[in-house]
Each structure stands twice: as C-alpha cells, then as structure tokens.
Design a protein around this motif. Sequence first.
Motif, PDB file in Angstrom:
ATOM      1  N   GLY A  17      65.319  14.385 -23.098  1.00  0.00           N
ATOM      2  CA  GLY A  17      64.576  13.532 -24.040  1.00  0.00           C
ATOM      3  C   GLY A  17      64.043  14.351 -25.214  1.00  0.00           C
ATOM      4  O   GLY A  17      63.037  13.982 -25.830  1.00  0.00           O
ATOM      5  N   LYS A  18      64.739  15.422 -25.548  1.00  0.00           N
ATOM      6  CA  LYS A  18      64.305  16.287 -26.653  1.00  0.00           C
ATOM      7  C   LYS A  18      64.278  15.508 -27.978  1.00  0.00           C
ATOM      8  O   LYS A  18      63.351  15.660 -28.770  1.00  0.00           O
ATOM      9  CB  LYS A  18      65.259  17.497 -26.794  1.00  0.00           C
ATOM     10  CG  LYS A  18      65.302  18.368 -25.545  1.00  0.00           C
ATOM     11  CD  LYS A  18      66.336  19.467 -25.652  1.00  0.00           C
ATOM     12  CE  LYS A  18      67.786  18.999 -25.608  1.00  0.00           C
ATOM     13  NZ  LYS A  18      68.228  18.398 -24.343  1.00  0.00           N
ATOM     14  N   GLY A  19      65.321  14.663 -28.185  1.00  0.00           N
ATOM     15  CA  GLY A  19      65.419  13.891 -29.426  1.00  0.00           C
ATOM     16  C   GLY A  19      64.192  13.009 -29.618  1.00  0.00           C
ATOM     17  O   GLY A  19      63.610  12.965 -30.699  1.00  0.00           O
ATOM     18  N   GLY A  51      73.731  15.258 -27.512  1.00  0.00           N
ATOM     19  CA  GLY A  51      73.559  13.857 -27.888  1.00  0.00           C
ATOM     20  C   GLY A  51      72.079  13.564 -27.770  1.00  0.00           C
ATOM     21  O   GLY A  51      71.538  13.556 -26.666  1.00  0.00           O
ATOM     22  N   ASP A  60      58.379   6.584 -16.542  1.00  0.00           N
ATOM     23  CA  ASP A  60      58.451   5.159 -16.187  1.00  0.00           C
ATOM     24  C   ASP A  60      59.615   4.844 -15.246  1.00  0.00           C
ATOM     25  O   ASP A  60      59.583   3.843 -14.531  1.00  0.00           O
ATOM     26  CB  ASP A  60      58.596   4.319 -17.475  1.00  0.00           C
ATOM     27  CG  ASP A  60      59.737   4.812 -18.368  1.00  0.00           C
ATOM     28  OD1 ASP A  60      59.730   5.997 -18.739  1.00  0.00           O
ATOM     29  OD2 ASP A  60      60.657   4.012 -18.659  1.00  0.00           O
ATOM     30  N   SER A  79      55.919  11.046 -21.334  1.00  0.00           N
ATOM     31  CA  SER A  79      56.654  10.003 -22.039  1.00  0.00           C
ATOM     32  C   SER A  79      56.944   8.870 -21.061  1.00  0.00           C
ATOM     33  O   SER A  79      57.449   9.099 -19.966  1.00  0.00           O
ATOM     34  CB  SER A  79      57.947  10.594 -22.604  1.00  0.00           C
ATOM     35  OG  SER A  79      58.748   9.574 -23.141  1.00  0.00           O
ATOM     36  N   LYS A 111      60.535  10.258 -19.201  1.00  0.00           N
ATOM     37  CA  LYS A 111      61.138   9.250 -18.324  1.00  0.00           C
ATOM     38  C   LYS A 111      60.306   9.014 -17.057  1.00  0.00           C
ATOM     39  O   LYS A 111      60.823   8.724 -15.987  1.00  0.00           O
ATOM     40  CB  LYS A 111      62.589   9.620 -18.003  1.00  0.00           C
ATOM     41  CG  LYS A 111      63.403   9.805 -19.287  1.00  0.00           C
ATOM     42  CD  LYS A 111      64.893   9.760 -19.099  1.00  0.00           C
ATOM     43  CE  LYS A 111      65.443   8.382 -19.246  1.00  0.00           C
ATOM     44  NZ  LYS A 111      66.894   8.350 -19.524  1.00  0.00           N
ATOM     45  N   THR A 170      69.043  11.025 -28.467  1.00  0.00           N
ATOM     46  CA  THR A 170      68.761   9.620 -28.768  1.00  0.00           C
ATOM     47  C   THR A 170      67.347   9.476 -29.308  1.00  0.00           C
ATOM     48  O   THR A 170      66.401  10.015 -28.732  1.00  0.00           O
ATOM     49  CB  THR A 170      68.905   8.765 -27.490  1.00  0.00           C
ATOM     50  OG1 THR A 170      70.121   9.132 -26.857  1.00  0.00           O
ATOM     51  CG2 THR A 170      68.898   7.282 -27.805  1.00  0.00           C
TER      52      THR A 170
HETATM   53  P1  GDP Z   1      68.198  14.746 -25.249  1.00  0.00           P
HETATM   54  O1  GDP Z   1      69.626  15.156 -25.250  1.00  0.00           O
HETATM   55  O2  GDP Z   1      67.313  15.735 -24.564  1.00  0.00           O
HETATM   56  O3  GDP Z   1      67.679  14.382 -26.612  1.00  0.00           O
HETATM   57  O4  GDP Z   1      68.129  13.412 -24.364  1.00  0.00           O
HETATM   58  P2  GDP Z   1      69.139  12.155 -24.469  1.00  0.00           P
HETATM   59  O5  GDP Z   1      68.812  11.402 -25.689  1.00  0.00           O
HETATM   60  O6  GDP Z   1      70.535  12.587 -24.263  1.00  0.00           O
HETATM   61  O7  GDP Z   1      68.749  11.365 -23.146  1.00  0.00           O
HETATM   62  C1  GDP Z   1      67.478  10.864 -22.940  1.00  0.00           C
HETATM   63  C2  GDP Z   1      67.581   9.338 -22.813  1.00  0.00           C
HETATM   64  O8  GDP Z   1      66.368   8.826 -22.303  1.00  0.00           O
HETATM   65  C3  GDP Z   1      67.757   8.639 -24.155  1.00  0.00           C
HETATM   66  O9  GDP Z   1      68.507   7.472 -23.952  1.00  0.00           O
HETATM   67  C4  GDP Z   1      66.343   8.308 -24.576  1.00  0.00           C
HETATM   68  O10 GDP Z   1      66.268   7.185 -25.445  1.00  0.00           O
HETATM   69  C5  GDP Z   1      65.708   7.997 -23.257  1.00  0.00           C
HETATM   70  N1  GDP Z   1      64.282   8.340 -23.120  1.00  0.00           N
HETATM   71  C6  GDP Z   1      63.616   9.413 -23.607  1.00  0.00           C
HETATM   72  N2  GDP Z   1      62.349   9.429 -23.125  1.00  0.00           N
HETATM   73  C7  GDP Z   1      62.227   8.355 -22.339  1.00  0.00           C
HETATM   74  C8  GDP Z   1      61.172   7.844 -21.522  1.00  0.00           C
HETATM   75  O11 GDP Z   1      60.092   8.407 -21.416  1.00  0.00           O
HETATM   76  N3  GDP Z   1      61.435   6.718 -20.807  1.00  0.00           N
HETATM   77  C9  GDP Z   1      62.630   6.076 -20.865  1.00  0.00           C
HETATM   78  N4  GDP Z   1      62.793   4.984 -20.137  1.00  0.00           N
HETATM   79  N5  GDP Z   1      63.655   6.532 -21.614  1.00  0.00           N
HETATM   80  C10 GDP Z   1      63.439   7.662 -22.332  1.00  0.00           C
END
Ligand code: GDP
Length: 427
Positions: free
Chosen positions: A15-17, A40, A332, A412, A330, A42
Amino acid sequence: MSVVAIIGGQWGDEGKGKIVDLLGEKADIVARYSGGSNAGHTVVNAQGEFKLHLVPSGIFHPATDCLIGNGVVINPKILISEIESLQQRGISIDRLYISDRAHLIMPYHPYLDELEETARGDSAIGTTKQGIGPAYMDKAARRGLRMGELIDRDLFQKRLRGFLGFKNQIITKVFGASPLSFDEVFEEYCGYADRLKPFVRETSLMINEAIDSGSSVLLEGAQGTMLDIDFGTYPYVTSSPPTSWGACLGMGLSPMKINKLIGIFKAYTTRVGGGPFPTELTDATGEGIRERGKEYGTTTGRPRRCGWFDGVAAQFSARLNGFSGIVVTKFDILDTCQTVKICTGYDVDGTILKAPPVNIDTLEKCQPVYEEMPGWQTTTSGIRDFTDLPKTAQQYVRRIEEIVGCPVDLVSVGANREQSIIINQIL
Ligand code: GDP
Ligand code: IMO
Ligand code: MG
C-alpha cells in the motif's frame, strides 16, 4: 523541512502508493528510486482510482515535483502510455522529471525475461516479465543504455548497434529464438526519445539542491524488503534494492540527508510469484483474505498468496532498514476475523529461529510459530482516531509495534486517501 523514505516492509504491494498519495500533499518533491514497471501502485483519491507503474504517486498534487531517479529502469513505451492516460484523465504531468542516468528497458529485456523464465521450468521465479532482471543485469555488466543516451541520437545508435548484436547472439544461440531487428528497435526508440526529451534532467542535482534549500521530500519505494536482491528470499527476489539504502543509491542522496525511514506493512502478509512464504494460508482463511483484500496483482493480475502477519520477516526488515516508524495498512481486511495470528518464530525441525535463514531450502522447511489474539469483529473503515478502535484492535497494533520494534505512525483502514488513522505525523 523533512526527507522521508516510504519503504515496502514485506514482499511488495503493502500500500505504498496510497501512503505516498496521502503524504504527498505536504511534499515539495516525490521521487521514485528503484524498480521499474514491475511495480503497481494503486492510488484512490477524489480524482479517481489510478494504477501507476513508473510515475510517482505524488503526481495528483499540482504543487509537487515528481522525479524518477537513476535507480529506476524505464520502459519508455509504458511510461509514455502512463503519461498519456494520466493526461486524458485531467492529471497534469508538467512537473514530472526523469533522471538522465536511469537505465532503459529495451525490447530484448522483456523478451529475455520470458525466455529465461520458461527455461527455469519448475524453479521459475514468477517474475512480472517486465524485463527487470535482464535490464539490471545489463546495467551491472556495463552494457546498459541510459535516458541520457536515448536523447543523443548518434550515441544511442552507436551503442545500440553493438549491444543488439550481442543480445541477438544470446537470443538465437542460447534460446533458439528469433533475433530482433536493429532498424525496428532504433526507429521505435527514436520516437520515444522525441516524446521524453523534455522530461529528462540531472535529478540528483535537483533533489540535493531542493533539500539543501529546505524542501520536503518523499522517497517512494517500490517492491518490498523481502524481495531485496541482497537480503530478500534469494533467488526469489527482484533485481534492485527496494530498501532504505536503495533510496540513497537510486536518487544520488547521502544517507545523512534522510530524516525518517517509514516501513509499510500490511496487517497480514501477501506475496506474488514463486518462493518460500512461511505464513502462507492455502485454506479458506487465506482465500477469505484474498477476496476481501482484492489481492490480485496490479501489474500482472495474478492472485496474490495470502497469510498471517510474519513477525520474523517484519523484525528482520525493520532492523535492516532502520525504520523510524511504520504504517500498518489494510487493517480493515481483518475486521471479520474471529481470531488473528502473528508469527513470532520459525520452527525448523524443533529449533526456533528468530530471523529468516539464508538458504531457501531451510526457509521452505520453516513452520510458523503463532501467537493467537482475539479479533475485533467491528467495521474499522470509518474510524479516524486510534482510541476509537476496539481494544482488541488496538492490542493487535501494539503487538506489531513491539515485534517490529518501532512505533506505528499510521493505520490504514481503506484504499481511499482519507481512510487513515494518523497516530504520529510523518511529514
Ligand atoms: P503498493 O504496490 O505497495 O503501492 O500496493 P498496491 O497498490 O499494489 O496494493 C495495495 C492495494 O490495497 C491497492 O489496491 C490499494 O488500493 C489497496 N489499499 C491500500 N491500503 C488499503 C487499506 O488500508 N484498506 C484496503 N481495503 N485497501 C487498501
Ligand atoms: P510493488 O512496487 C509485489 C515480485 C514478482 C516476482 C519477483 C521478481 O507494486 O510493491 P521481477 O519482475 O521484479 O523480476 O519479479 O518480484 N515483484 C513484486 N511483487 N509487488 C511488486 O511491486 C513487485 N515487483 C516485483 O512477482 O516474485
Ligand atoms: Mg503493487
């Protein structure tokens, strides 16, 4: 003024994005420092949902400069299509800058990635097939082509001719595959050069000057520490350092200039691709996490393997990076669990390990030793204050904090920028 690195603490996709988008509002610069389009990230905010592969996640803040550093390997075709799709959605890319020292992904890199993965058979790494390994190989072999050369047509032509001949020998003689045409590759890349030239800068100078004059900077990591080329679960790793030292290397920054190192951890663990994963759940519990967490790869769409929070890997990762604080994302997704588990040791034939063993054969044998805690069974996605979380949820966060050995600065509770419980200000 503050310089903060956002680093994946696990196997990527933490959830870095989301966190970079959230904190980016206060940053003068957001800079991506490693990896390539294997990442990737998000972002979900008022402008919509975006999946970024190369463009830094600070791009949604109009006053923030976004830098792609020398440590990133850039596929120009993917970058241009990402730029165009952002523009089509009304996002300005006027403040995007690309390092002249960043290496290029050439057409032979994804091609060789695919050929090498196929040749590995059962021991395939499960790469994203973006050409990342072959591109970093060429960088180390001093056979890489850089952004600064792409925009110098004569130099690019001369160097490409030499390298393509060599690559074609490998493609044809080792793999028995068809060679690439010099003219086609050259023409294609000349088109990319025209398009990308306006963005190319000496980004290490930009970032150092900005820091020296008091700017706030976010360094955006890609992948995660357990995929680090030196300290990850080798050979099931990526080919760059996603870690705190990668931030220095990939931007041309002294470690003395970074004030905070923030590790991003999911409240559980996921991994995509092959390799050992001690806390993996192959049962209905793992399936439940995957479905609730929508755990499918952003880049490849592959289902992510899911498991409980691996405290052994997390402690190892925090120690290596020197995290000053962490973010738990994540949270939740565990809301409906009756009980939650944290792995606090690896059992190998009766011996309890407190750090991941170096060889994957031993890591494959590791059985997780768990601590089980009551779940909170409350919807947390609307909560914004830590003290409003149920006591059991607070205990879970505090236990992670103890194991990792540094404070949890943010929890988060949803994908949206606002769905965040801020405990300590990060930037
Ligand atoms: P990154 O590669 O570290 O940026 O993470 P990704 O974007 O590949 O994967 C994380 C996914 O979890 C994405 O679809 C985010 O939108 C979603 N996400 C991030 N934080 C949270 C959270 O606290 N709760 C939920 N339900 N989704 C989250
Ligand atoms: P973000 O930035 C999760 C994994 C691949 C594979 C291994 C090697 O979104 O967290 P590569 O293509 O890099 O040679 O593949 O690394 N991998 C990731 N897993 N998130 C990522 O990035 C990843 N980038 C690479 O799945 O196991
Ligand atoms: Mg990701």
